[in-house]
Design a protein around this motif. Structure first.
Motif, PDB file in Angstrom:
ATOM      1  N   ASN A  32       0.831  -1.187   0.000  1.00 57.65           N
ATOM      2  CA  ASN A  32       0.000   0.000   0.000  1.00 57.65           C
ATOM      3  C   ASN A  32       0.872   1.247   0.000  1.00 57.65           C
ATOM      4  O   ASN A  32       0.560   2.241   0.644  1.00 57.65           O
ATOM      5  CB  ASN A  32      -0.942  -0.007   1.212  1.00 57.65           C
ATOM      6  CG  ASN A  32      -2.158   0.840   0.949  1.00 57.65           C
ATOM      7  OD1 ASN A  32      -2.441   1.186  -0.183  1.00 57.65           O
ATOM      8  ND2 ASN A  32      -2.865   1.190   1.999  1.00 57.65           N
ATOM      9  N   THR A  33       1.978   1.195  -0.722  1.00 58.49           N
ATOM     10  CA  THR A  33       2.857   2.345  -0.807  1.00 58.49           C
ATOM     11  C   THR A  33       2.307   3.322  -1.832  1.00 58.49           C
ATOM     12  O   THR A  33       1.412   3.000  -2.616  1.00 58.49           O
ATOM     13  CB  THR A  33       4.269   1.905  -1.225  1.00 58.49           C
ATOM     14  OG1 THR A  33       4.180   1.296  -2.521  1.00 58.49           O
ATOM     15  CG2 THR A  33       4.856   0.909  -0.233  1.00 58.49           C
ATOM     16  N   VAL A  34       2.830   4.525  -1.830  1.00 58.21           N
ATOM     17  CA  VAL A  34       2.355   5.554  -2.758  1.00 58.21           C
ATOM     18  C   VAL A  34       2.558   5.127  -4.216  1.00 58.21           C
ATOM     19  O   VAL A  34       1.629   5.244  -5.023  1.00 58.21           O
ATOM     20  CB  VAL A  34       3.029   6.916  -2.462  1.00 58.21           C
ATOM     21  CG1 VAL A  34       2.681   7.934  -3.516  1.00 58.21           C
ATOM     22  CG2 VAL A  34       2.617   7.405  -1.084  1.00 58.21           C
ATOM     23  N   PRO A  35       3.727   4.604  -4.608  1.00 64.29           N
ATOM     24  CA  PRO A  35       3.868   4.159  -6.002  1.00 64.29           C
ATOM     25  C   PRO A  35       2.900   3.034  -6.373  1.00 64.29           C
ATOM     26  O   PRO A  35       2.375   3.008  -7.483  1.00 64.29           O
ATOM     27  CB  PRO A  35       5.317   3.683  -6.093  1.00 64.29           C
ATOM     28  CG  PRO A  35       6.017   4.389  -5.003  1.00 64.29           C
ATOM     29  CD  PRO A  35       5.020   4.551  -3.908  1.00 64.29           C
ATOM     30  N   ALA A  36       2.642   2.124  -5.436  1.00 61.64           N
ATOM     31  CA  ALA A  36       1.716   1.029  -5.735  1.00 61.64           C
ATOM     32  C   ALA A  36       0.301   1.557  -5.920  1.00 61.64           C
ATOM     33  O   ALA A  36      -0.415   1.142  -6.826  1.00 61.64           O
ATOM     34  CB  ALA A  36       1.748  -0.008  -4.621  1.00 61.64           C
ATOM     35  N   ARG A  37      -0.122   2.481  -5.063  1.00 64.28           N
ATOM     36  CA  ARG A  37      -1.460   3.074  -5.200  1.00 64.28           C
ATOM     37  C   ARG A  37      -1.559   3.859  -6.497  1.00 64.28           C
ATOM     38  O   ARG A  37      -2.576   3.809  -7.192  1.00 64.28           O
ATOM     39  CB  ARG A  37      -1.775   3.975  -4.011  1.00 64.28           C
ATOM     40  CG  ARG A  37      -2.104   3.201  -2.767  1.00 64.28           C
ATOM     41  CD  ARG A  37      -2.656   4.116  -1.697  1.00 64.28           C
ATOM     42  NE  ARG A  37      -1.837   5.295  -1.536  1.00 64.28           N
ATOM     43  CZ  ARG A  37      -1.313   5.711  -0.394  1.00 64.28           C
ATOM     44  NH1 ARG A  37      -1.552   5.063   0.700  1.00 64.28           N
ATOM     45  NH2 ARG A  37      -0.579   6.795  -0.341  1.00 64.28           N
ATOM     46  N   LEU A  38      -0.506   4.616  -6.841  1.00 65.81           N
ATOM     47  CA  LEU A  38      -0.501   5.389  -8.087  1.00 65.81           C
ATOM     48  C   LEU A  38      -0.589   4.457  -9.290  1.00 65.81           C
ATOM     49  O   LEU A  38      -1.338   4.721 -10.236  1.00 65.81           O
ATOM     50  CB  LEU A  38       0.759   6.250  -8.173  1.00 65.81           C
ATOM     51  CG  LEU A  38       0.910   7.086  -9.433  1.00 65.81           C
ATOM     52  CD1 LEU A  38      -0.210   8.113  -9.524  1.00 65.81           C
ATOM     53  CD2 LEU A  38       2.260   7.772  -9.455  1.00 65.81           C
ATOM     54  N   PHE A  39       0.147   3.349  -9.253  1.00 65.06           N
ATOM     55  CA  PHE A  39       0.096   2.390 -10.347  1.00 65.06           C
ATOM     56  C   PHE A  39      -1.303   1.803 -10.493  1.00 65.06           C
ATOM     57  O   PHE A  39      -1.820   1.688 -11.602  1.00 65.06           O
ATOM     58  CB  PHE A  39       1.120   1.273 -10.128  1.00 65.06           C
ATOM     59  CG  PHE A  39       1.057   0.217 -11.180  1.00 65.06           C
ATOM     60  CD1 PHE A  39       1.593   0.443 -12.440  1.00 65.06           C
ATOM     61  CD2 PHE A  39       0.439  -0.991 -10.930  1.00 65.06           C
ATOM     62  CE1 PHE A  39       1.516  -0.524 -13.425  1.00 65.06           C
ATOM     63  CE2 PHE A  39       0.359  -1.969 -11.898  1.00 65.06           C
ATOM     64  CZ  PHE A  39       0.902  -1.726 -13.153  1.00 65.06           C
ATOM     65  N   ARG A  40      -1.941   1.428  -9.368  1.00 63.26           N
ATOM     66  CA  ARG A  40      -3.294   0.880  -9.436  1.00 63.26           C
ATOM     67  C   ARG A  40      -4.278   1.902  -9.979  1.00 63.26           C
ATOM     68  O   ARG A  40      -5.168   1.570 -10.760  1.00 63.26           O
ATOM     69  CB  ARG A  40      -3.738   0.384  -8.054  1.00 63.26           C
ATOM     70  CG  ARG A  40      -3.092  -0.930  -7.657  1.00 63.26           C
ATOM     71  CD  ARG A  40      -3.779  -1.557  -6.463  1.00 63.26           C
ATOM     72  NE  ARG A  40      -3.774  -0.699  -5.296  1.00 63.26           N
ATOM     73  CZ  ARG A  40      -2.851  -0.717  -4.340  1.00 63.26           C
ATOM     74  NH1 ARG A  40      -1.853  -1.571  -4.418  1.00 63.26           N
ATOM     75  NH2 ARG A  40      -2.934   0.093  -3.308  1.00 63.26           N
ATOM     76  N   PHE A  41      -4.123   3.167  -9.575  1.00 65.85           N
ATOM     77  CA  PHE A  41      -4.997   4.227 -10.073  1.00 65.85           C
ATOM     78  C   PHE A  41      -4.830   4.415 -11.575  1.00 65.85           C
ATOM     79  O   PHE A  41      -5.808   4.472 -12.325  1.00 65.85           O
ATOM     80  CB  PHE A  41      -4.705   5.532  -9.337  1.00 65.85           C
ATOM     81  CG  PHE A  41      -5.440   6.715  -9.887  1.00 65.85           C
ATOM     82  CD1 PHE A  41      -6.805   6.850  -9.686  1.00 65.85           C
ATOM     83  CD2 PHE A  41      -4.776   7.693 -10.610  1.00 65.85           C
ATOM     84  CE1 PHE A  41      -7.491   7.933 -10.199  1.00 65.85           C
ATOM     85  CE2 PHE A  41      -5.453   8.776 -11.124  1.00 65.85           C
ATOM     86  CZ  PHE A  41      -6.817   8.902 -10.916  1.00 65.85           C
ATOM     87  N   LEU A  42      -3.582   4.493 -12.048  1.00 64.48           N
ATOM     88  CA  LEU A  42      -3.335   4.671 -13.486  1.00 64.48           C
ATOM     89  C   LEU A  42      -3.797   3.455 -14.276  1.00 64.48           C
ATOM     90  O   LEU A  42      -4.338   3.595 -15.382  1.00 64.48           O
ATOM     91  CB  LEU A  42      -1.851   4.937 -13.737  1.00 64.48           C
ATOM     92  CG  LEU A  42      -1.339   6.283 -13.217  1.00 64.48           C
ATOM     93  CD1 LEU A  42       0.163   6.387 -13.411  1.00 64.48           C
ATOM     94  CD2 LEU A  42      -2.056   7.436 -13.884  1.00 64.48           C
ATOM     95  N   ALA A  43      -3.644   2.271 -13.709  1.00 62.48           N
ATOM     96  CA  ALA A  43      -4.116   1.062 -14.389  1.00 62.48           C
ATOM     97  C   ALA A  43      -5.634   1.064 -14.507  1.00 62.48           C
ATOM     98  O   ALA A  43      -6.181   0.675 -15.544  1.00 62.48           O
ATOM     99  CB  ALA A  43      -3.641  -0.179 -13.639  1.00 62.48           C
TER     100      ALA A  43
END
Length: 104
Positions: A32-43
């Motif tokens: 649940n890190t910021v890059p992981a959340r950003l990746f899920r959002f962009l996906a």
């Protein structure tokens, strides 16, 4: 001698999450890190952009299914051959309004 020395570890390491042979591990660390959340959002944005509106396909499938019925069955449900297309469009309108999507 302990059980883990005899039988080995009860945890099976598969990829990033440890998996127990007895079921899911509730305490497994979540990404649940910021890059992981950003990746899920962009996906999810990309998935929404690439997913086409399926209503024309559903309208066609409904019209084909209705056209396969015989005249007596169509008459029983209150339709005739001339009203099959409009009935398919109305069914899709009702479906999209139930699901909360706005029609354009």
């Amino acid at each position: 001698m302990s059980n883990s020395e005899v039988f080995g570890s009860p945890m099976i390491l598969t990829g990033q999450r440890p998996v127990s042979p007895f079921g899911a591990v509730p305490f497994a660390p979540q990404r649940n890190t910021v890059p992981a959340r950003l990746f899920r959002f962009l996906a999810s944005l990309l998935r929404q952009a690439l997913t086409s509106d399926e209503s024309p396909r559903r309208i066609r499938k409904t019209a084909v299914a209705l056209s396969r019925l015989d005249d007596r069955t169509l008459r029983d449900i209150g339709l005739n051959r001339a009203s099959i297309i409009s009935a398919a469009h109305e069914a899709e309108l009702r479906r999209s309004s139930r699901s909360g999507r706005a029609r354009t």
